[in-house]
Design a protein around this motif. Sequence first.
Motif, short mmCIF file in Angstrom:
data_model
loop_
_atom_site.label_atom_id
_atom_site.label_comp_id
_atom_site.label_asym_id
_atom_site.label_seq_id
_atom_site.Cartn_x
_atom_site.Cartn_y
_atom_site.Cartn_z
N ASP A 67 56.18 1.52 -6.21
CA ASP A 67 56.82 0.51 -5.67
C ASP A 67 57.09 0.53 -3.97
O ASP A 67 57.66 -0.55 -3.61
CB ASP A 67 58.27 0.31 -6.14
CG ASP A 67 58.02 0.07 -7.71
OD1 ASP A 67 56.89 -0.56 -8.02
OD2 ASP A 67 59.13 0.43 -8.24
N TYR A 68 56.48 1.53 -3.52
CA TYR A 68 56.53 1.55 -2.14
C TYR A 68 55.37 0.80 -1.28
O TYR A 68 54.35 0.64 -1.77
CB TYR A 68 56.38 3.23 -1.31
CG TYR A 68 56.37 3.30 -0.01
CD1 TYR A 68 57.53 3.56 0.46
CD2 TYR A 68 55.25 3.36 0.89
CE1 TYR A 68 57.61 3.78 1.87
CE2 TYR A 68 55.18 3.53 2.30
CZ TYR A 68 56.25 3.77 2.70
OH TYR A 68 56.43 3.69 4.14
N HIS A 121 57.88 -1.52 -1.09
CA HIS A 121 59.02 -2.73 -1.40
C HIS A 121 60.19 -1.98 -1.91
O HIS A 121 61.23 -2.38 -1.73
CB HIS A 121 58.28 -3.47 -2.59
CG HIS A 121 56.99 -3.97 -2.26
ND1 HIS A 121 56.92 -5.06 -1.41
CD2 HIS A 121 55.74 -3.83 -2.87
CE1 HIS A 121 55.66 -5.45 -1.18
NE2 HIS A 121 54.86 -4.78 -2.20
N ALA A 122 60.12 -0.62 -2.35
CA ALA A 122 61.43 0.10 -2.59
C ALA A 122 61.45 1.20 -1.68
O ALA A 122 60.33 1.79 -1.27
CB ALA A 122 61.39 0.51 -4.20
N GLY A 159 59.44 8.53 -7.62
CA GLY A 159 59.86 7.58 -6.92
C GLY A 159 60.50 7.47 -5.87
O GLY A 159 60.98 6.48 -4.97
#
Length: 346
Positions: free
Chosen positions: A81-82, A84-85, A115
Amino acid sequence: MTNTEIATKAPESDAQETSTPPSSEPSSATATTAPAPAPTSSSPKLSEHCTSDRPAPVGQSSTGEIRKLNDVDVYISKPADYPHAPARLLLLLTGGTGLQSVNNQIQADRFASDGNFLVVMPDLFNGDPAPNSRAAAEFESEVQSSGSSSLLDAFRLKAAETAKSFLIDMWLARHTEEKVLPLLERVLDGARDEFADAVTNGGGVYGVGYCFGARYILLLAAERQKNGQRNQQGGSGNDEEANRPATTPPQLKAGALAHATMVSKEDFSGLKAPLSVVCVENDPMFPDEVRVAGEEYMSSNGVEHEVQVYPGVPHGFAVVGEYDDANIKVAQATAYDQMLNWLKEH
């Protein structure tokens, strides 16, 4: 405050997996054990596990990318998700098998897949990984197991041992602290630039190291003088008032290392960042004498740390790779959780 040492109890591995005999009781900070002898000129410098990979996990392959970062080859693995997270920046330093090792790449991917971390794994050896001496080791094992006492086999065995030691010595002479530390500083400068968001999110850079790379986690986690030496007196190193070279602060916010090699007692000097240490019981590559001295230094200097000793496992067990012994597999997973949780908690 020092966390109580724990150990993953595991019996001796199968005949194909070099390991130390298991303890009947888990290791602890208060356990009375005979310390391993201090390294001598004839003591091993690197284990076979530092220079050769175990078989890669079945059905797994690496998912990151190799590219340049500040003119140094690095393997980069990002959370799914990087960017964006948010993620934190993790510097991963390998053993002698280096950047191109699929096992090392999978290890980086595992930290990224959690994550929490964007992983940067530099080529510590500039395209020159440690000589793979597995063939010599296999021949040595074959001769010893056969019980052969012929003069020719004895000569060949001695020649294989000498050649293996010579190749490792020559390789170590090419990859000294004077060469590796400047390379790491270039990588850190480039990573702080390109991944400033991850550095800011984590409040600094995190580090994890195995075998050869483990020693450099210690060095980067320490306050050092400008000339690269660790600051053994502590303090800020005000060169105007104390008439000594100014110091640089630790480069890591927190670190974790497993089965270190080439570490001396002095390498703990100036250590400031919280540290998690994975050890192999009775490991000649990281003798008890050095481990205990490091624990005493961290305790007396208020360095937050945990030290966990794993019996019945081979040096190098914490690096990704397949083992037939189920207990070694459990220990490998436990060591990974130890290191990951320490980094996440800091």
